[in-house]
Design an enzyme around this catalytic site. Structure first.
Site, short mmCIF file in Angstrom:
data_model
loop_
_atom_site.label_atom_id
_atom_site.label_comp_id
_atom_site.label_asym_id
_atom_site.label_seq_id
_atom_site.Cartn_x
_atom_site.Cartn_y
_atom_site.Cartn_z
N ASP A 94 0.85 -1.20 0.00
CA ASP A 94 0.00 0.00 0.00
C ASP A 94 0.88 1.24 0.00
O ASP A 94 2.08 1.14 0.23
CB ASP A 94 -0.94 -0.01 1.21
N VAL A 96 0.49 4.10 1.92
CA VAL A 96 0.76 4.79 3.19
C VAL A 96 0.25 3.99 4.38
O VAL A 96 -0.82 3.41 4.34
CB VAL A 96 0.15 6.23 3.16
N ASP A 97 1.08 3.92 5.41
CA ASP A 97 0.66 3.38 6.71
C ASP A 97 0.31 4.60 7.55
O ASP A 97 1.19 5.26 8.10
CB ASP A 97 1.81 2.57 7.33
N ASP A 98 -0.98 4.90 7.62
CA ASP A 98 -1.45 6.09 8.32
C ASP A 98 -2.01 5.67 9.68
O ASP A 98 -1.26 5.52 10.64
CB ASP A 98 -2.49 6.80 7.43
N ILE A 151 -0.23 13.88 2.79
CA ILE A 151 0.62 13.69 1.61
C ILE A 151 -0.20 13.87 0.35
O ILE A 151 -1.25 13.23 0.19
CB ILE A 151 1.24 12.27 1.62
N TYR A 153 -0.20 12.93 -3.36
CA TYR A 153 0.45 12.00 -4.29
C TYR A 153 0.28 12.47 -5.73
O TYR A 153 -0.78 13.01 -6.08
CB TYR A 153 -0.14 10.60 -4.11
N PRO A 154 1.27 12.23 -6.56
CA PRO A 154 1.18 12.73 -7.94
C PRO A 154 0.01 12.12 -8.70
O PRO A 154 -0.57 12.77 -9.58
CB PRO A 154 2.53 12.34 -8.56
#
Ligand code: G4P
Ligand code: MG
Length: 176
Positions: A94, A96-98, A151, A153-154
């Protein structure tokens, strides 16, 4: 909340770091399970370094109004994959680990379905107290640790040039 912008190049570089960590681990993985949508592009870049096939599941934690739901929802799951993936070592990927809620849910549901040789790889690990928990012995890899900022992300950018401009000017010195 503070925000940060990452370019595709930043992401590619972080995935190389992630891949090096995974490749240094004792046992190789046989396949990836990318958690869509955020895990798709990271998994594809990771494949360049790991050379293992990508399978996918799609979960969503945010609803159409961008509010978190009570629990992640399965948009698409492992139906039909059991025979191909039985007894394989699977790396769940994945972006992100949020809160870790989605990752906990995904690992638990995969275990319920009989997949037991699992690991987790995330591009970004946010430094923050986690609401979700992963099994203690589960192999866990993150590309880079980041502050608890939002964040950008592009792949979410409507205007990639403006996005890259933000990435260059917003917090250039604070970017890991
Ligand atoms: P975790 O287990 O990986 O920690 O995830 P968590 O349940 O906390 O929430 C996952 C959702 O939150 C994901 O969206 C993820 O993309 C999004 N998210 C969390 N932090 C950020 C961030 O800083 N920036 C962005 N852009 N997204 C973030 P999702 O509902 O799974 O949607 P999708 O985008 O993966 O399709
Ligand atoms: Mg996601």
């Amino acid at each position: 909340m503070k925000k940060i912008w990452y370019t595709y190049e930043d992401i590619h570089r972080a995935i190389k770091i992630l891949a090096d960590k995974i490749n240094h681990a004792q046992q190789p993985f046989d396949a990836m399970i990318a958690i869509g949508g955020g895990g798709f592009i990271p998994a594809r870049i990771l494949r360049t370094y790991l050379n293992i096939p990508i399978y996918t599941v799609t979960l969503s934690y945010y609803d159409v109004n961008d509010h978190p739901t009570d629990s992640p929802q399965k948009i698409q799951w492992t139906e039909g994959l059991a025979s191909q993936l039985k007894n394989k070592r699977l790396l769940v990927v994945d972006e992100v680990d949020d809160s870790r809620v989605t990752l906990e849910y995904c690992i638990r549901e995969l275990q319920k379905d009989g997949f037991h040789e699992l690991g987790v790889a995330v591009l970004h690990e946010k430094r923050k107290p986690k609401k979700g928990f992963l099994p203690e012995n589960l192999p866990y890899y993150s590309g880079i640790q980041v502050e608890d900022w939002w964040i950008n992300y592009p792949w979410d950018a409507l205007d990639i040039q403006a996005h890259n401009q933000q990435a260059a000017t917003a917090h250039p010195t604070e970017k890991p």
